[in-house]
Enzyme design. Structure first.
Site, PDB file in Angstrom:
ATOM      1  N   HIS A  74       0.702  -1.059   0.207  1.00  0.00           N
ATOM      2  CA  HIS A  74      -0.133  -0.333   0.057  1.00  0.00           C
ATOM      3  C   HIS A  74       0.727   1.673   0.025  1.00  0.00           C
ATOM      4  O   HIS A  74       2.473   1.461   0.140  1.00  0.00           O
ATOM      5  CB  HIS A  74      -1.108  -0.104   1.410  1.00  0.00           C
ATOM      6  CG  HIS A  74      -0.195  -0.011   2.148  1.00  0.00           C
ATOM      7  ND1 HIS A  74       0.091   0.795   3.105  1.00  0.00           N
ATOM      8  CD2 HIS A  74      -0.212  -1.156   3.669  1.00  0.00           C
ATOM      9  CE1 HIS A  74       1.121   0.917   4.476  1.00  0.00           C
ATOM     10  NE2 HIS A  74       0.655  -0.357   4.356  1.00  0.00           N
ATOM     11  N   CYS A  82       2.866  -4.563   6.991  1.00  0.00           N
ATOM     12  CA  CYS A  82       2.900  -4.675   4.966  1.00  0.00           C
ATOM     13  C   CYS A  82       4.271  -3.993   4.825  1.00  0.00           C
ATOM     14  O   CYS A  82       5.485  -3.819   5.356  1.00  0.00           O
ATOM     15  CB  CYS A  82       1.608  -3.652   4.975  1.00  0.00           C
ATOM     16  SG  CYS A  82       0.222  -4.479   6.034  1.00  0.00           S
TER      17      CYS A  82
END
Length: 141
Positions: A74, A82
């Site tokens: 992202h 992440c």
């Protein structure tokens, strides 16, 4: 990396971070391995600009008792496990992904997540790490 005739630079977390394999939900580690991304894993309404889910854990991860969910790639350059990058970079990658998957042009694309560049020098540097045998399988593909 090459997508069509467009070269996509590899994203690197750098050499200053500890190298650890993701084992369980909440360990703040990013997954390593090969992940198949299909259209349903794209998230255009992410709170981190744009995102897509890696699909972690994959079959290998599950077979080895690894747990976790919602491991994303992202924007917003902020993460706790992440793969985050600039909004500009995720916008470019997301656009390629969306177009490749839209209308059944292809069913999925593969994300290959490595702990470091798998050069002979780096493999030698990490040869005594407890994760070395796993990393050798990643290098082989």
């Amino acid at each position: 990396r090459v997508l069509g005739d467009k070269k996509i630079p590899a994203f690197s977390l750098g050499d200053t971070l500890a190298v650890n394999v993701k084992i369980k939900e909440g360990d703040r580690q990013a997954p390593e391995g090969f992940y198949s991304i299909s259209f349903n894993l794209l998230n255009p309404k992410s709170q981190y600009h744009l995102a897509f889910n890696t699909g972690y854990p994959n079959r290998y991860d599950r077979a080895n008792g690894r747990t976790g969910s919602n491991l994303m790639i992202h924007g917003a350059c902020s993460s706790a496990g992440c793969y985050s990058m600039t909004d500009e970079n995720i916008a470019e990658i997301y656009a390629f992904a969306r177009e490749a998957l839209r209308g059944g042009k292809q069913d999925a694309f593969q994300v290959q997540a490595f702990p470091f560049r798998m050069t002979p020098e780096n493999m030698a540097k990490h040869r005594n790490d407890p994760n070395f045998e796993f990393w050798k399988t990643l290098k082989e593909g």
